[in-house]
Write a protein that holds these residues in place. Structure first.
Motif, PDB file in Angstrom:
ATOM      1  N   LEU A  85       0.835   3.329   3.139  1.00  0.00           N
ATOM      2  CA  LEU A  85       1.609   2.693   4.211  1.00  0.00           C
ATOM      3  C   LEU A  85       3.103   2.952   4.009  1.00  0.00           C
ATOM      4  O   LEU A  85       3.826   3.289   4.958  1.00  0.00           O
ATOM      5  CB  LEU A  85       1.323   1.182   4.232  1.00  0.00           C
ATOM      6  CG  LEU A  85       2.095   0.340   5.234  1.00  0.00           C
ATOM      7  CD1 LEU A  85       1.857   0.836   6.651  1.00  0.00           C
ATOM      8  CD2 LEU A  85       1.691  -1.122   5.125  1.00  0.00           C
ATOM      9  N   ASP A  90       0.833  -1.186   0.000  1.00  0.00           N
ATOM     10  CA  ASP A  90       0.000   0.000   0.000  1.00  0.00           C
ATOM     11  C   ASP A  90       0.882   1.255   0.000  1.00  0.00           C
ATOM     12  O   ASP A  90       1.754   1.409   0.855  1.00  0.00           O
ATOM     13  CB  ASP A  90      -0.889  -0.043   1.249  1.00  0.00           C
ATOM     14  CG  ASP A  90      -1.801   1.155   1.322  1.00  0.00           C
ATOM     15  OD1 ASP A  90      -2.687   1.248   0.474  1.00  0.00           O
ATOM     16  OD2 ASP A  90      -1.594   2.009   2.214  1.00  0.00           O
ATOM     17  N   ALA A 133       8.108  -8.450   8.472  1.00  0.00           N
ATOM     18  CA  ALA A 133       6.953  -8.462   9.382  1.00  0.00           C
ATOM     19  C   ALA A 133       6.111  -9.719   9.190  1.00  0.00           C
ATOM     20  O   ALA A 133       5.519 -10.229  10.136  1.00  0.00           O
ATOM     21  CB  ALA A 133       6.107  -7.213   9.162  1.00  0.00           C
ATOM     22  N   VAL A 170      11.148  -4.157   5.696  1.00  0.00           N
ATOM     23  CA  VAL A 170      10.479  -4.232   7.009  1.00  0.00           C
ATOM     24  C   VAL A 170       9.130  -4.944   6.865  1.00  0.00           C
ATOM     25  O   VAL A 170       8.765  -5.796   7.683  1.00  0.00           O
ATOM     26  CB  VAL A 170      10.292  -2.816   7.610  1.00  0.00           C
ATOM     27  CG1 VAL A 170       9.336  -2.837   8.796  1.00  0.00           C
ATOM     28  CG2 VAL A 170      11.638  -2.245   8.037  1.00  0.00           C
ATOM     29  N   LEU A 171       8.406  -4.616   5.792  1.00  0.00           N
ATOM     30  CA  LEU A 171       7.099  -5.249   5.581  1.00  0.00           C
ATOM     31  C   LEU A 171       7.242  -6.747   5.305  1.00  0.00           C
ATOM     32  O   LEU A 171       6.441  -7.563   5.776  1.00  0.00           O
ATOM     33  CB  LEU A 171       6.350  -4.578   4.424  1.00  0.00           C
ATOM     34  CG  LEU A 171       5.879  -3.151   4.671  1.00  0.00           C
ATOM     35  CD1 LEU A 171       5.214  -2.586   3.423  1.00  0.00           C
ATOM     36  CD2 LEU A 171       4.924  -3.084   5.851  1.00  0.00           C
ATOM     37  N   LEU A 217      12.686   5.783   6.774  1.00  0.00           N
ATOM     38  CA  LEU A 217      13.070   4.566   6.047  1.00  0.00           C
ATOM     39  C   LEU A 217      12.949   4.834   4.545  1.00  0.00           C
ATOM     40  O   LEU A 217      11.938   5.396   4.100  1.00  0.00           O
ATOM     41  CB  LEU A 217      12.143   3.403   6.407  1.00  0.00           C
ATOM     42  CG  LEU A 217      12.356   2.726   7.759  1.00  0.00           C
ATOM     43  CD1 LEU A 217      11.840   3.586   8.900  1.00  0.00           C
ATOM     44  CD2 LEU A 217      11.635   1.394   7.780  1.00  0.00           C
ATOM     45  N   ASP A 243       7.935 -12.226  11.167  1.00  0.00           N
ATOM     46  CA  ASP A 243       7.902 -11.890  12.602  1.00  0.00           C
ATOM     47  C   ASP A 243       6.560 -12.229  13.238  1.00  0.00           C
ATOM     48  O   ASP A 243       6.485 -12.550  14.422  1.00  0.00           O
ATOM     49  CB  ASP A 243       8.209 -10.402  12.817  1.00  0.00           C
ATOM     50  CG  ASP A 243       9.694 -10.104  12.659  1.00  0.00           C
ATOM     51  OD1 ASP A 243      10.487 -11.056  12.698  1.00  0.00           O
ATOM     52  OD2 ASP A 243      10.049  -8.924  12.495  1.00  0.00           O
ATOM     53  N   ARG A 244       5.509 -12.134  12.436  1.00  0.00           N
ATOM     54  CA  ARG A 244       4.170 -12.450  12.962  1.00  0.00           C
ATOM     55  C   ARG A 244       4.145 -13.889  13.488  1.00  0.00           C
ATOM     56  O   ARG A 244       3.593 -14.171  14.546  1.00  0.00           O
ATOM     57  CB  ARG A 244       3.129 -12.268  11.845  1.00  0.00           C
ATOM     58  CG  ARG A 244       1.696 -12.324  12.291  1.00  0.00           C
ATOM     59  CD  ARG A 244       0.776 -12.217  11.081  1.00  0.00           C
ATOM     60  NE  ARG A 244       1.024 -13.262  10.111  1.00  0.00           N
ATOM     61  CZ  ARG A 244       0.539 -14.507  10.201  1.00  0.00           C
ATOM     62  NH1 ARG A 244      -0.218 -14.839  11.209  1.00  0.00           N
ATOM     63  NH2 ARG A 244       0.809 -15.404   9.275  1.00  0.00           N
ATOM     64  N   GLU A 260      14.048  -0.081   2.260  1.00  0.00           N
ATOM     65  CA  GLU A 260      14.049  -0.470   3.681  1.00  0.00           C
ATOM     66  C   GLU A 260      12.622  -0.727   4.160  1.00  0.00           C
ATOM     67  O   GLU A 260      12.365  -1.690   4.900  1.00  0.00           O
ATOM     68  CB  GLU A 260      14.676   0.642   4.538  1.00  0.00           C
ATOM     69  CG  GLU A 260      16.191   0.697   4.468  1.00  0.00           C
ATOM     70  CD  GLU A 260      16.756   2.004   5.030  1.00  0.00           C
ATOM     71  OE1 GLU A 260      17.957   2.046   5.268  1.00  0.00           O
ATOM     72  OE2 GLU A 260      15.986   2.980   5.200  1.00  0.00           O
ATOM     73  N   TYR A 298       3.885   6.439   4.989  1.00  0.00           N
ATOM     74  CA  TYR A 298       3.954   6.570   6.457  1.00  0.00           C
ATOM     75  C   TYR A 298       5.324   6.109   6.956  1.00  0.00           C
ATOM     76  O   TYR A 298       5.967   6.778   7.769  1.00  0.00           O
ATOM     77  CB  TYR A 298       2.834   5.739   7.087  1.00  0.00           C
ATOM     78  CG  TYR A 298       2.792   5.795   8.600  1.00  0.00           C
ATOM     79  CD1 TYR A 298       2.536   6.988   9.265  1.00  0.00           C
ATOM     80  CD2 TYR A 298       2.998   4.653   9.363  1.00  0.00           C
ATOM     81  CE1 TYR A 298       2.488   7.048  10.651  1.00  0.00           C
ATOM     82  CE2 TYR A 298       2.948   4.698  10.750  1.00  0.00           C
ATOM     83  CZ  TYR A 298       2.696   5.898  11.393  1.00  0.00           C
ATOM     84  OH  TYR A 298       2.656   5.948  12.759  1.00  0.00           O
ATOM     85  N   MET A 299       5.774   4.964   6.450  1.00  0.00           N
ATOM     86  CA  MET A 299       7.060   4.422   6.908  1.00  0.00           C
ATOM     87  C   MET A 299       8.214   5.321   6.466  1.00  0.00           C
ATOM     88  O   MET A 299       9.153   5.564   7.218  1.00  0.00           O
ATOM     89  CB  MET A 299       7.240   3.000   6.370  1.00  0.00           C
ATOM     90  CG  MET A 299       6.174   2.047   6.895  1.00  0.00           C
ATOM     91  SD  MET A 299       6.237   0.420   6.149  1.00  0.00           S
ATOM     92  CE  MET A 299       7.586  -0.309   7.077  1.00  0.00           C
ATOM     93  N   GLN A 300       8.119   5.815   5.230  1.00  0.00           N
ATOM     94  CA  GLN A 300       9.178   6.697   4.721  1.00  0.00           C
ATOM     95  C   GLN A 300       9.232   8.008   5.514  1.00  0.00           C
ATOM     96  O   GLN A 300      10.293   8.593   5.690  1.00  0.00           O
ATOM     97  CB  GLN A 300       8.961   6.965   3.230  1.00  0.00           C
ATOM     98  CG  GLN A 300       9.269   5.744   2.363  1.00  0.00           C
ATOM     99  CD  GLN A 300       8.812   5.945   0.920  1.00  0.00           C
ATOM    100  OE1 GLN A 300       7.658   5.794   0.599  1.00  0.00           O
ATOM    101  NE2 GLN A 300       9.741   6.319   0.067  1.00  0.00           N
TER     102      GLN A 300
END
Lengths: 355, 247
Positions: free
Chosen positions: A304, A301, A325, A321-322, A313, A328-329, A317, A307-309
């Motif tokens: 999204l 998205d 994730a 991270v996505l 990031l 990581d879940r 990057e 938002y991260m940038q």
């Protein structure tokens, strides 16, 4: 011993159109060189001397199907079966495989949890071999819990066939967690039979595929007892020219009244060149049941990413991270901190290799 | 004399071909608190998103200088690294990424290496200030957070990332009185500890109670319709925007 055969694995219970190429997977040149020797570490637990799984082992059906089972039977490799009567949630078993010069490439494993007990088993798959085969059968006796966790971080030319079958008696539960971090081709899945009343099967599956990696999966929950429950949650990220096929079947057999089954997959498609296939299936021969399936597939998205940038990031990057994730879940669901840390390190190591 | 942090000159912005901001001028100096008010649809959030670099917003003309450098030529992440921060009205949820890891990623992107242990230790007082339990750090970012918790998580990021200028886009909207007070305390702490400058986009004045406002700007129809000191906030509270709408 050195046997080679072309086999078909991961058949779905009800076939769909052949042209979709989703009914099953053909694996050519499946080779068995001998038994892979397992290195088993018992952390705060010991295996019980006797159990019932050794008598039931051959009857437990698995996800890969008959052709693999027949090949393994002909090989004469005997399963390593462990029965546990553990009550300590902190205890666990870690299994890896010997990679010595004369090591074989096939292993059969049996895990039994005795009545009212709990056991967590971590299996570390770091195969270097061109071809490796694993078959595991899980037997959860009345009121018991088996957590079976697999970390696949094989070499980039490794082909792995991993096949699981499980049976849950009354009030028993199997939790399956699988992390697919690397490996050229992986065929995986689990057929879980909820034989008893109030039995349960949960699966948390996460993958991150890149390059030409291929992951072919087949999960099948068979509801036989009453008031069974199942929750299969799969998710991952695909990059480059990677390929992923997820088959998930919730199978309500006549008589499994009051059962509830759900499956869901969430896939992040980083590049247009990936191949992403999903086939969720609900088979229903009982009226009093609830089944649900859902899938969320798509590009990251843009809001999204923005938002991260906005936190510093860069785009690559943020994508990494996505992707992480998704893994990581499932790592977060692993019950032991030391193993969560180990799994996180494996991911970081693999990231560093690719950079 | 305080240094200029942000200078906007003749900024015009369009979204989907429609002009939303028209020749906006605004200057913010180091440590100053500016308030941007205006009726719904005036373009307030557009200004925040445009400055942060959301690609949906098309810059038609104008110049923006941030700490003496051209802001508009920088990518979003470079604007953040340069010290610009936007607190979102509706922050995104990221399953699988904890609040702690997300903040640390932002800190590391700015070159600040910090272990999880040290981070958790350092952030303790900020969590207390914001009435947040330490367990929030281990929760997936904004997943299952209430509106108030999301806003607090934004302010926690502000406190950790220590930007030179923070744009707060209606951070107080949808919050109850206590939550506004808590968020306001966080904003005040940011200003005091880092001498940070603020551009506060708001409809309400509750968030301003603990802050000393330097300048107020009224945005109507994409233009700056009025500017003044803190007294302008009180005037708008009393009379609304009507007189500016008619001009």
């Amino acid at each position: 011993m050195n046997m080679t055969k072309d086999i078909t694995v991961n058949k779905i219970p009800v076939r769909t159109w052949n042209h979709l190429a989703m009914n099953d997977a053909d694996v050519s040149g499946v080779n068995i060189s001998g038994k892979a020797e397992a290195k088993v570490a018992f952390e705060g637990v010991t295996a019980a001397r006797s159990g019932v799984l050794k008598d039931k082992y051959d009857d437990i059906k698995t996800s890969a199907g008959e052709e693999l089972s027949e090949l393994l039977a002909v090989s004469g490799i005997k399963p390593d079966i462990y029965a546990f009567d553990n009550r300590d949630e902190n205890a666990y078993v870690k299994i890896g495989f010997d990679k010595g010069e004369n090591a074989g490439n096939a292993h059969l494993l049996g895990i039994e949890a005795k009545e009212g007990s709990v056991i967590t088993v971590y299996v570390d798959h770091s195969e270097d071999e061109d071809m490796s085969l694993f078959q595991t059968k899980l037997y959860a006796a009345k009121g018991s819990l088996i957590r079976f966790v697999q970390l696949f971080h094989s070499s980039d030319n490794a082909v792995v066939i991993d096949d699981i079958g499980g049976v849950c008696e009354d009030g028993a539960k199997i939790e399956l967690y699988q992390l697919f971090i690397s490996g050229a081709e992986v065929y995986a899945g689990c057929k879980a039979c909820l034989a008893g009343n109030d039995a349960a099967f949960d699966a948390g599956i996460a993958y991150r595929l890149a390059g030409n990696q291929k992951l072919d999966m087949n999960y099948h929950a068979v509801f036989e007892g009453k008031r069974g429950s199942c929750d299969i949650q799969a998710g991952g990220a695909l990059r480059d020219k990677s390929y992923k096929l997820f088959r998930g079947t919730i199978d309500f057999v006549n008589g499994c009244a009051g059962s509830v089954g759900a499956e869901n997959e969430s896939v992040l498609l980083i590049d247009d060149t990936v191949v992403n296939k999903t086939i969720p299936l609900i088979l229903c021969a009982e009226e009093d049941v609830q089944g649900a399936h859902g899938a969320s597939l798509g590009r990251p998205d843009e809001e999204l990413l923005f938002y991260m940038q906005s936190r510093g990031l860069d785009r690559q990057e943020a994508l990494r991270v996505l992707e992480k994730a998704k893994l990581d879940r499932v790592i977060g669901l692993m019950p032991h901190a030391a193993m969560r840390e180990y799994a996180s390190c494996l991911i970081t190591e693999k990231e560093n290799e690719y950079e | 004399m305080s240094q200029e942090v942000l200078k906007i000159e003749g900024l015009s912005v369009a979204v989907d071909g429609k002009v939303i901001l028209d020749k906006v001028d605004l200057t913010i100096n180091e440590g100053e608190v500016h308030v941007l008010m205006g009726p719904n649809g005036a373009g307030k959030s557009t200004l925040g998103y445009s400055l942060m670099g959301n690609p949906k917003y098309e810059i038609l003309e104008g110049k923006v200088t941030f700490k003496g450098e051209d802001l508009l030529e920088k990518s979003v992440d470079k604007r953040a690294k340069a010290g610009l921060f936007l607190s979102f009205q509706s922050p995104q949820e990221i399953p699988g990424v904890t609040l702690a890891d997300f903040i640390r990623s932002g800190m590391e992107a700015k070159g600040e290496r910090v272990s999880l242990y040290k981070f958790k230790k350092n952030v303790k007082s900020d969590l207390e200030l914001l009435n947040m339990d330490a367990s929030y750090l281990d929760r997936d970012l904004n997943v299952g957070f209430s509106g108030g918790e999301k806003k607090k998580a934004e302010i926690l990021q502000l406190l950790c990332l220590k930007p030179a200028l923070a744009i707060l886009d209606e951070t107080d909207s949808g919050l109850d009185v206590d939550a506004v007070r808590t968020v306001s305390a966080g904003v005040e702490a940011y200003k005091k500890s880092h001498n940070g400058a603020l551009l506060i986009i708001t409809h309400s004045t509750k968030i301003l109670e603990a802050l000393s406002v330097d300048r107020t700007h009224v945005l109507v129809g994409g233009h700056i319709a009025a500017e003044g000191g803190p007294e302008l906030v009180d005037e708008i509270n009393e009379n609304g925007f009507e007189k500016y709408l008619n001009n």
